[in-house]
Structures are given as C-alpha cells and as structure tokens.
Design a protein around this motif. Structure first.
Motif, PDB file in Angstrom:
ATOM      1  N   ILE A  67      -9.844 -23.461  57.720  1.00  0.00           N
ATOM      2  CA  ILE A  67      -9.131 -23.238  58.983  1.00  0.00           C
ATOM      3  C   ILE A  67      -7.647 -23.551  58.927  1.00  0.00           C
ATOM      4  CG2 ILE A  67     -11.203 -23.565  60.383  1.00  0.00           C
ATOM      5  CD1 ILE A  67     -10.195 -26.385  61.043  1.00  0.00           C
ATOM      6  N   ALA A  68      -7.168 -24.274  57.906  1.00  0.00           N
ATOM      7  CA  ALA A  68      -5.756 -24.668  57.902  1.00  0.00           C
ATOM      8  C   ALA A  68      -5.365 -25.209  56.531  1.00  0.00           C
ATOM      9  CB  ALA A  68      -5.491 -25.732  58.963  1.00  0.00           C
ATOM     10  N   GLU A  69      -4.045 -25.252  56.281  1.00  0.00           N
ATOM     11  CA  GLU A  69      -3.556 -25.916  55.084  1.00  0.00           C
ATOM     12  C   GLU A  69      -3.705 -27.424  55.245  1.00  0.00           C
ATOM     13  OE1 GLU A  69       0.138 -25.892  51.899  1.00  0.00           O
ATOM     14  OE2 GLU A  69       0.401 -24.887  53.848  1.00  0.00           O
ATOM     15  N   VAL A  70      -4.052 -28.108  54.156  1.00  0.00           N
ATOM     16  CA  VAL A  70      -4.242 -29.560  54.133  1.00  0.00           C
ATOM     17  C   VAL A  70      -3.178 -30.144  53.203  1.00  0.00           C
ATOM     18  CG1 VAL A  70      -5.858 -31.405  53.532  1.00  0.00           C
ATOM     19  CG2 VAL A  70      -6.713 -29.304  54.559  1.00  0.00           C
ATOM     20  N   PRO A  71      -2.519 -31.244  53.594  1.00  0.00           N
ATOM     21  CA  PRO A  71      -1.443 -31.784  52.744  1.00  0.00           C
ATOM     22  C   PRO A  71      -1.888 -32.174  51.343  1.00  0.00           C
ATOM     23  CG  PRO A  71      -1.358 -32.739  54.948  1.00  0.00           C
ATOM     24  CD  PRO A  71      -2.629 -31.959  54.870  1.00  0.00           C
ATOM     25  N   PHE A  72      -3.092 -32.770  51.240  1.00  0.00           N
ATOM     26  CA  PHE A  72      -3.579 -33.218  49.937  1.00  0.00           C
ATOM     27  C   PHE A  72      -5.097 -33.213  49.968  1.00  0.00           C
ATOM     28  CE2 PHE A  72      -5.023 -36.645  47.061  1.00  0.00           C
ATOM     29  CZ  PHE A  72      -4.583 -36.094  45.870  1.00  0.00           C
ATOM     30  N   CYS A  73      -5.704 -32.948  48.823  1.00  0.00           N
ATOM     31  CA  CYS A  73      -7.163 -32.957  48.706  1.00  0.00           C
ATOM     32  C   CYS A  73      -7.546 -33.539  47.351  1.00  0.00           C
ATOM     33  CB  CYS A  73      -7.724 -31.545  48.861  1.00  0.00           C
ATOM     34  SG  CYS A  73      -9.507 -31.461  48.602  1.00  0.00           S
ATOM     35  N   GLY A  74      -8.271 -34.654  47.370  1.00  0.00           N
ATOM     36  CA  GLY A  74      -8.614 -35.328  46.124  1.00  0.00           C
ATOM     37  C   GLY A  74      -9.633 -34.585  45.291  1.00  0.00           C
ATOM     38  N   HIS A  75     -10.704 -34.083  45.919  1.00  0.00           N
ATOM     39  CA  HIS A  75     -11.744 -33.462  45.096  1.00  0.00           C
ATOM     40  C   HIS A  75     -11.264 -32.133  44.526  1.00  0.00           C
ATOM     41  CE1 HIS A  75     -12.853 -30.916  48.586  1.00  0.00           C
ATOM     42  NE2 HIS A  75     -13.562 -30.193  47.741  1.00  0.00           N
ATOM     43  N   ALA A  76     -10.434 -31.398  45.267  1.00  0.00           N
ATOM     44  CA  ALA A  76      -9.888 -30.157  44.723  1.00  0.00           C
ATOM     45  C   ALA A  76      -8.842 -30.443  43.643  1.00  0.00           C
ATOM     46  CB  ALA A  76      -9.290 -29.309  45.840  1.00  0.00           C
ATOM     47  N   THR A  77      -8.161 -31.578  43.727  1.00  0.00           N
ATOM     48  CA  THR A  77      -7.254 -32.000  42.659  1.00  0.00           C
ATOM     49  C   THR A  77      -8.013 -32.238  41.369  1.00  0.00           C
ATOM     50  OG1 THR A  77      -5.569 -32.936  44.121  1.00  0.00           O
ATOM     51  CG2 THR A  77      -5.741 -33.897  41.921  1.00  0.00           C
ATOM     52  N   VAL A  78      -9.125 -32.970  41.467  1.00  0.00           N
ATOM     53  CA  VAL A  78      -9.960 -33.219  40.290  1.00  0.00           C
ATOM     54  C   VAL A  78     -10.466 -31.902  39.712  1.00  0.00           C
ATOM     55  CG1 VAL A  78     -12.193 -34.189  39.569  1.00  0.00           C
ATOM     56  CG2 VAL A  78     -10.592 -35.565  40.922  1.00  0.00           C
ATOM     57  N   ALA A  79     -10.960 -31.019  40.576  1.00  0.00           N
ATOM     58  CA  ALA A  79     -11.486 -29.736  40.107  1.00  0.00           C
ATOM     59  C   ALA A  79     -10.402 -28.893  39.448  1.00  0.00           C
ATOM     60  CB  ALA A  79     -12.118 -28.986  41.283  1.00  0.00           C
ATOM     61  N   ALA A  80      -9.226 -28.826  40.088  1.00  0.00           N
ATOM     62  CA  ALA A  80      -8.155 -27.990  39.540  1.00  0.00           C
ATOM     63  C   ALA A  80      -7.647 -28.535  38.210  1.00  0.00           C
ATOM     64  CB  ALA A  80      -7.010 -27.890  40.549  1.00  0.00           C
ATOM     65  N   ALA A  81      -7.528 -29.862  38.096  1.00  0.00           N
ATOM     66  CA  ALA A  81      -7.061 -30.456  36.852  1.00  0.00           C
ATOM     67  C   ALA A  81      -8.039 -30.180  35.712  1.00  0.00           C
ATOM     68  CB  ALA A  81      -6.855 -31.956  37.028  1.00  0.00           C
ATOM     69  N   ILE A  82      -9.316 -30.302  35.990  1.00  0.00           N
ATOM     70  CA  ILE A  82     -10.315 -30.034  34.951  1.00  0.00           C
ATOM     71  C   ILE A  82     -10.328 -28.548  34.604  1.00  0.00           C
ATOM     72  CG2 ILE A  82     -12.824 -29.955  34.576  1.00  0.00           C
ATOM     73  CD1 ILE A  82     -12.939 -32.763  35.811  1.00  0.00           C
ATOM     74  N   SER A  83     -10.143 -27.691  35.597  1.00  0.00           N
ATOM     75  CA  SER A  83     -10.055 -26.260  35.327  1.00  0.00           C
ATOM     76  C   SER A  83      -8.884 -25.946  34.393  1.00  0.00           C
ATOM     77  CB  SER A  83      -9.883 -25.491  36.644  1.00  0.00           C
ATOM     78  OG  SER A  83      -9.558 -24.139  36.406  1.00  0.00           O
ATOM     79  N   LEU A  84      -7.719 -26.529  34.658  1.00  0.00           N
ATOM     80  CA  LEU A  84      -6.559 -26.292  33.802  1.00  0.00           C
ATOM     81  C   LEU A  84      -6.779 -26.852  32.400  1.00  0.00           C
ATOM     82  CD1 LEU A  84      -3.614 -27.014  36.265  1.00  0.00           C
ATOM     83  CD2 LEU A  84      -4.491 -24.781  35.527  1.00  0.00           C
ATOM     84  N   ALA A  85      -7.418 -28.015  32.321  1.00  0.00           N
ATOM     85  CA  ALA A  85      -7.699 -28.606  31.010  1.00  0.00           C
ATOM     86  C   ALA A  85      -8.657 -27.727  30.216  1.00  0.00           C
ATOM     87  CB  ALA A  85      -8.263 -30.008  31.178  1.00  0.00           C
ATOM     88  N   GLU A  86      -9.665 -27.194  30.878  1.00  0.00           N
ATOM     89  CA  GLU A  86     -10.615 -26.308  30.181  1.00  0.00           C
ATOM     90  C   GLU A  86      -9.917 -25.057  29.651  1.00  0.00           C
ATOM     91  OE1 GLU A  86     -14.790 -27.291  32.584  1.00  0.00           O
ATOM     92  OE2 GLU A  86     -13.471 -25.676  33.272  1.00  0.00           O
ATOM     93  N   ASP A  87      -8.873 -24.641  30.356  1.00  0.00           N
ATOM     94  CA  ASP A  87      -8.146 -23.431  29.967  1.00  0.00           C
ATOM     95  C   ASP A  87      -6.982 -23.732  29.036  1.00  0.00           C
ATOM     96  OD1 ASP A  87      -7.959 -20.625  30.184  1.00  0.00           O
ATOM     97  OD2 ASP A  87      -6.331 -20.800  31.642  1.00  0.00           O
ATOM     98  N   GLY A  88      -6.853 -25.025  28.610  1.00  0.00           N
ATOM     99  CA  GLY A  88      -5.781 -25.402  27.709  1.00  0.00           C
ATOM    100  C   GLY A  88      -4.416 -25.451  28.353  1.00  0.00           C
ATOM    101  N   ARG A  89      -4.376 -25.606  29.674  1.00  0.00           N
ATOM    102  CA  ARG A  89      -3.091 -25.592  30.378  1.00  0.00           C
ATOM    103  C   ARG A  89      -2.680 -26.967  30.891  1.00  0.00           C
ATOM    104  NH1 ARG A  89      -2.269 -21.018  34.598  1.00  0.00           N
ATOM    105  NH2 ARG A  89      -4.328 -21.601  35.403  1.00  0.00           N
TER     106      ARG A  89
END
Length: 283
Positions: A67-89
């Motif tokens: 429904i809206a933009e959120v300033p910060f999200c911890g679980h999506a931060t963890v997910a995005a960081a692991i996604s980038l790591a898996e992709d070598g980024r």
C-alpha cells in the motif's frame, strides 16, 4: 514487469515455508514510483525491495509494502543482500552497503552450515515515550488493560529505521491470546504516521523474547519476522538497561501466523543494532 523479474525469498528462516516472505527486484533501474508500488501490490508480501543501482560494494534500495513506500525493511534487506551475494554482486568480502531512505546500512553476508546468513547494522536508533493516549488506544484495540503490561519493560516508541510503538506483556497466555480488528489497527497506524509495525513482545527468559508485530496490509495482519522491529527492540533494551551490553538476544516470531522464524540481535554498547538471519528462495 514479468514474474521472473521478481525474486521471492523467505527471510529469518532456513525453510521456504517459514519466516517472512520478501520480494526482491534485483534490477529496478528505470522503474517509476508508481510501477514499484504496483509490483509490490502484485507480489503482495509485507514488503518488496527494489535495487535501483549496484556497484563497488554499494547498492541503492527502496522498500514498498502493498500500500505504500516504507522507509526501511529489515527482512527485505536480508533477502536482497543474500540475493546479491548469490549473484556475485556483493563485495569480495561479503560486505555491501545499502543506501536506504533512512541512511546507509552495512550488511555482511557469510555462509554457515545452514546456508547464507546476512547481518545488517541499523542506523543509530532512538527511543522515546509512547504517548499515554496512544498506549490506551493500542490496548483497547487489542482488548488488553494496563495490568497486562510487563512492569519491568514500560511502553515506548523505538526507532532503528522505522518508529515502532513497543509494548511488553507480562503473561504468555495474554501474549498468545489477544486478537484485534486489522482495519481498526490500520486506521490508528495511518492516523499516527507509523509506517511499519506495532511491536508486542513477551520476555521468555533473560535473553529470549517472543514477538508479534501488527502490520495490516492487504491480506496480511501480522508480520512473520520483522528485522526493523528487532533492531528497535535491541535499542529499547539497551536504553532500559534491561539486558547486559554488549550482549545478544534471540527473538522468536511468526508462530501465530504459521511462519515461524528466528531473529538474532547483537546489542553493542553504542551505535547501531546488529540483526542477523538466513534467507532462502521460495518456490
């Protein structure tokens, strides 16, 4: 935007059916605000992370609920960081800095026996009083009274990226048993400008807590695992001198909505709070 452009992870768990689902758009360059909002609504998880640029161990990222933009999200931060790591980024050392709407957040990604684990360090947190009127309204919406509160852990608003009203309940039976009208809770949160969750916790022993985080958005009523609220709780406990610092706590969350997860929190003597957990691909 096709379905294959959105990755889906479960964060703060090692099981695809546990923890908190997060969407990750690993290349959101060129997407408008309205397009990101539409995608987040279609994904229909508590939050979807949009990586708008990556380079030299640094990425820009934004977070949208349905429904809206959120300033910060911890679980999506963890997910995005692991996604980038898996992709070598991620950086060669597994460290990446996210430039978020609330400021830079450092994340360390490492592999252990259970897979990839990410640890983020929150922005410097703050803790302030929860207005008496807001406390009474929250308790009324949950069907609770002041005598249900833990006298050693007074209500506050703790902010480690998002402001979280935080109340602690003394009895496990009360913690497990309360219910609420999601529409009424959403109306209160919107009226007060609280963009994330209302955190309700119960202390199970000296270093372990159980949490229920109210977050009515779409079909969601309670957030299964809330990284920003875990950081906020760590900051709160430090200010209240409720745990030794430096120290560690563990938070169990998600059991009440059928997606159990565990959040590990490191509380240094000063500065940002460190929150860690695994994330795995769904489907």
């Amino acid at each position: 935007m096709t379905d294959t452009d959105v990755l889906r992870y479960a964060a703060f768990t090692t099981r695809p059916d546990g923890g908190n689902p997060a969407g990750v758009v690993p290349d959101a360059r060129g997407l408008s605000d309205s397009e990101m909002q539409r995608i987040a609504a279609e994904v229909d998880f508590a939050e979807t992370a949009f990586v708008t640029s990556v380079g030299a161990g640094r990425a820009r990222i934004r977070y949208f609920s349905p429904i809206a933009e959120v300033p910060f999200c911890g679980h999506a931060t963890v997910a995005a960081a692991i996604s980038l790591a898996e992709d070598g980024r991620a950086g060669d050392d597994g460290v990446i800095e996210f430039v978020t709407p609330v400021g830079p957040v450092r994340i360390e990604v490492a592999r252990d026996d259970d897979g990839l684990r990410a640890t983020f360090t929150s922005v410097p947190p703050t803790v302030r009083a929860l207005p008496e009127a807001d406390l009474d309204e929250i308790l009324g919406l949950l069907g609770l009274a002041r005598q249900d509160l833990d006298p050693d852990l007074p209500p506050r608003i703790a902010d480690a990226g998002n402001p979280h009203p935080l109340i602690a309940l003394a009895a496990e039976s009360v913690f497990d048993g309360f219910g609420f009208d999601p529409d009424a809770v959403r109306a209160l949160m919107d009226a007060r400008g609280w963009p994330a969750t209302i955190a309700v916790v119960h202390r199970t022993d000296a270093t372990r807590f159980a949490a229920r985080n109210l977050f009515p958005v779409g079909r969601i009523t309670e957030d299964p695992a809330t990284g920003s609220a875990a950081a906020a709780l760590g900051a709160y406990l430090r200010v209240q001198a409720a745990v030794p610092v430096p120290g560690r706590i563990e938070i169990a969350q998600g059991r009440h909505v059928g997606r159990p997860g565990v959040l590990h929190v490191e509380i240094p003597a000063t500065g940002g709070i460190r929150v860690s957990g695994h994330a795995v691909r769904m489907g």
